[in-house]
Design an enzyme around this catalytic site. Structure first.
Site, PDB file in Angstrom:
ATOM      1  N   ASP A 135      11.992  23.777  -1.254  1.00  0.00           N
ATOM      2  CA  ASP A 135      12.792  23.181  -2.339  1.00  0.00           C
ATOM      3  C   ASP A 135      14.219  22.839  -1.927  1.00  0.00           C
ATOM      4  O   ASP A 135      14.957  22.278  -2.731  1.00  0.00           O
ATOM      5  CB  ASP A 135      12.908  24.169  -3.510  1.00  0.00           C
TER       6      ASP A 135
ATOM      7  N   HIS B 271      -6.250  -7.141  13.131  1.00  0.00           N
ATOM      8  CA  HIS B 271      -5.009  -6.359  13.116  1.00  0.00           C
ATOM      9  C   HIS B 271      -4.694  -5.908  14.546  1.00  0.00           C
ATOM     10  O   HIS B 271      -5.586  -5.498  15.279  1.00  0.00           O
ATOM     11  CB  HIS B 271      -5.227  -5.152  12.196  1.00  0.00           C
TER      12      HIS B 271
ATOM     13  N   ARG C 225     -10.413   0.214  15.253  1.00  0.00           N
ATOM     14  CA  ARG C 225     -10.315   0.961  14.001  1.00  0.00           C
ATOM     15  C   ARG C 225     -11.317   0.271  13.089  1.00  0.00           C
ATOM     16  O   ARG C 225     -12.484   0.178  13.453  1.00  0.00           O
ATOM     17  CB  ARG C 225      -8.862   0.929  13.508  1.00  0.00           C
TER      18      ARG C 225
ATOM     19  N   LYS D 270       0.839  -1.212   0.000  1.00  0.00           N
ATOM     20  CA  LYS D 270       0.000   0.000   0.000  1.00  0.00           C
ATOM     21  C   LYS D 270       0.874   1.264   0.000  1.00  0.00           C
ATOM     22  O   LYS D 270       2.068   1.199   0.308  1.00  0.00           O
ATOM     23  CB  LYS D 270      -0.901  -0.029   1.229  1.00  0.00           C
TER      24      LYS D 270
ATOM     25  N   ARG E  78       1.100 -10.780   7.251  1.00  0.00           N
ATOM     26  CA  ARG E  78       1.056  -9.583   6.400  1.00  0.00           C
ATOM     27  C   ARG E  78       2.252  -8.698   6.739  1.00  0.00           C
ATOM     28  O   ARG E  78       2.225  -7.952   7.718  1.00  0.00           O
ATOM     29  CB  ARG E  78      -0.239  -8.798   6.654  1.00  0.00           C
TER      30      ARG E  78
ATOM     31  N   TYR F 293      15.319  30.494   6.512  1.00  0.00           N
ATOM     32  CA  TYR F 293      14.198  31.316   6.991  1.00  0.00           C
ATOM     33  C   TYR F 293      14.173  31.446   8.504  1.00  0.00           C
ATOM     34  O   TYR F 293      14.305  30.445   9.219  1.00  0.00           O
ATOM     35  CB  TYR F 293      12.872  30.686   6.550  1.00  0.00           C
TER      36      TYR F 293
ATOM     37  N   CYS G  92      13.348  24.295   3.764  1.00  0.00           N
ATOM     38  CA  CYS G  92      12.442  25.095   2.938  1.00  0.00           C
ATOM     39  C   CYS G  92      11.663  24.176   2.001  1.00  0.00           C
ATOM     40  O   CYS G  92      11.813  22.959   2.042  1.00  0.00           O
ATOM     41  CB  CYS G  92      13.228  26.112   2.123  1.00  0.00           C
TER      42      CYS G  92
HETATM   43  C1  LIG Z   1      -0.187  -1.629   6.822  1.00  0.00           C
HETATM   44  C2  LIG Z   1      -0.790  -2.879   7.309  1.00  0.00           C
HETATM   45  C3  LIG Z   1       0.014  -4.029   7.521  1.00  0.00           C
HETATM   46  C4  LIG Z   1       1.507  -4.018   7.445  1.00  0.00           C
HETATM   47  O1  LIG Z   1       2.028  -3.556   8.662  1.00  0.00           O
HETATM   48  P1  LIG Z   1       3.594  -3.526   8.944  1.00  0.00           P
HETATM   49  O2  LIG Z   1       3.683  -3.086  10.338  1.00  0.00           O
HETATM   50  O3  LIG Z   1       4.151  -2.519   7.974  1.00  0.00           O
HETATM   51  O4  LIG Z   1       4.101  -4.875   8.684  1.00  0.00           O
HETATM   52  C5  LIG Z   1      -0.633  -5.199   7.855  1.00  0.00           C
HETATM   53  N1  LIG Z   1      -1.972  -5.248   7.993  1.00  0.00           N
HETATM   54  C6  LIG Z   1      -2.754  -4.158   7.832  1.00  0.00           C
HETATM   55  C7  LIG Z   1      -4.208  -4.269   8.017  1.00  0.00           C
HETATM   56  C8  LIG Z   1      -2.193  -2.941   7.507  1.00  0.00           C
HETATM   57  O5  LIG Z   1      -2.963  -1.859   7.370  1.00  0.00           O
END
Ligand SMILES: *Cc1c(COP(=O)(O)O)cnc(C)c1O
Length: 378
Positions: free
Chosen positions: A316, A167, A135, A40, A223, A267, A314
């Site tokens: 750039d 998760h 979440r 992602k 994952r 700046y 800055c």
């Molecule tokens: C981003 C994400 C992951 C990956 O997490 P890492 O900590 O980068 O391994 C796994 N599962 C879900 C649902 C995520 O949103």
């Protein structure tokens, strides 16, 4: 890509490092656990399509993305494999995603219906349960209704429930009590799905940190995002797996010059030279995703030495202290990289800026060119 080593400022991504990291993670979990590489947010800033290809070469059976646009972009790039997508809002183009064989995620009865009614082929759907992150995912009180509805749609031949997942909230803190509670809740969710007659092929809970630190949470798929890019998901707590950071951000020095004690830099003059010194101008700024907060905090690598950022970053460009050296314009400036030559790492930038390595690599971009390489030795 078009850039050369002399590009003004660029992201260099070592795909050999990605393949190495995915292979290491694969070895760690063994042959009975499927590997999902999470790509992602443009592969955490590394280039989604190129990372996806490298992950497949290293044996990832699955790719994970947040949005349907990302999933479809993988298909358009020619990836034919399993892809899971997990974040949708009402009105998504489910029909195209179903036709493309993307695994969708449902949290609610309404989403299950929307997917089932999108027409065409039988959708592949994974159920996401909230086990305590609070979440996305079906709230615990809704599990029976969501699961019963999913089972009904599956028995009616409207869709296939291919997975059930959740998760973690604190997998980077292995001693945090939420981890045990979430794993126990997840086991209850799996049992409930089975009671209702579903036999989801996949059960998954672990991101990178849990994959490495909590073997009991691997179930039959993990994952892995950040670790695939060679960054530590739980700094200071992870055993050394020999992961190699894949991203280097570099620029060509735009100029160097003498300044005098008392001169204010950039700046707002938030740094005043405390001695006669020399400074260099680095042609990248917050327009390239270099955090403005790095002013006076982070450092870069020029001619085998750390050089402090002086004054504000800055849009750039930013200014570095060259401590009396006057390297010519065009000299290589490494903002961060794998760290093997002494240069700062994304992890060091994260610590300097009170954030996490994920944010450092994902936010760089803007006008930076991205170049993919394959270093021999990683
Ligand atoms: C981003 C994400 C992951 C990956 O997490 P890492 O900590 O980068 O391994 C796994 N599962 C879900 C649902 C995520 O949103």
């Amino acid at each position: 890509m078009t850039s050369t080593a002399a590009a003004r400022a660029e992201i260099v991504v070592d795909l050999a490092a990605i393949r190495h990291n995915v292979s290491r993670l694969r070895e760690l979990v063994g042959p009975d656990v499927a590997m999902m590489t999470v790509v992602k947010a443009d592969g955490y800033g590394h280039g989604m399509v190129e990372v996806a290809r490298a992950a497949r070469q290293a044996g990832s059976e699955w790719l994970g993305v947040a949005t349907l646009d990302e999933a479809m972009a993988l298909r358009e790039a020619g990836d034919p494999g399993r892809v899971l997508c997990w974040l949708a809002v009402p009105g998504e183009e489910y029909a195209a995603a179903v036709a493309a064989g993307i695994d969708l995620t449902a949290y609610t009865v309404a989403e299950l219906d929307e997917i089932a009614e999108s027409g065409g082929e039988r959708a592949r759907v994974q159920l996401k349960v909230d086990t305590g992150l609070t979440r996305g995912g079906a709230a615990r009180a809704d599990w029976p209704a969501v699961f019963a509805h999913a089972a009904e749609l599956e028995q009616a031949g409207r869709l296939d429930i291919t997975g059930i997942w959740s998760h973690f909230a604190a997998s980077d803190e292995p001693e945090h009590p939420a981890n045990d509670a979430q794993e126990a809740a997840f086991r209850e969710a799996v049992a409930l799905a089975e009671e209702l007659g579903m036999r989801p092929e996949l059960r998954h809970l672990a991101n990178s940190a849990a994959t490495i630190l909590r073997p009991s949470a691997r179930f039959n798929l993990v994952r892995c995002g950040i670790a695939s890019y060679g960054l530590d998901p739980a700094p200071g707590r992870t055993p050394d797996l020999g992961l190699v950071p894949a991203m280097t951000v570099r620029a060509s020095l735009a100029m160097s010059k003498q300044i005098a004690i008392g001169d204010g830099v950039s700046y707002g003059h938030t740094w005043i030279a405390d001695r006669d010194t020399t400074v260099g101008v680095v042609p990248a700024g917050y327009g390239e995703g270099v955090p403005r907060a790095a002013g006076n905090l982070a450092s870069v690598w020029v001619d085998d030495r750390r050089r402090a950022i002086r004054g504000r970053v800055c849009m750039d460009q930013f200014v570095i202290d060259l401590d009396g050296d006057l390297p010519p314009p065009g000299t290589d400036v490494v903002l961060f990289g794998p760290g093997d030559r002494g240069e700062p790492t994304a992890q060091e930038w994260a610590e300097a800026l009170d954030t996490i390595n994920y944010e450092i690599v994902t936010r760089v971009g803007g006008r930076l060119a991205r170049r993919h390489v394959n270093r021999e030795d990683s």
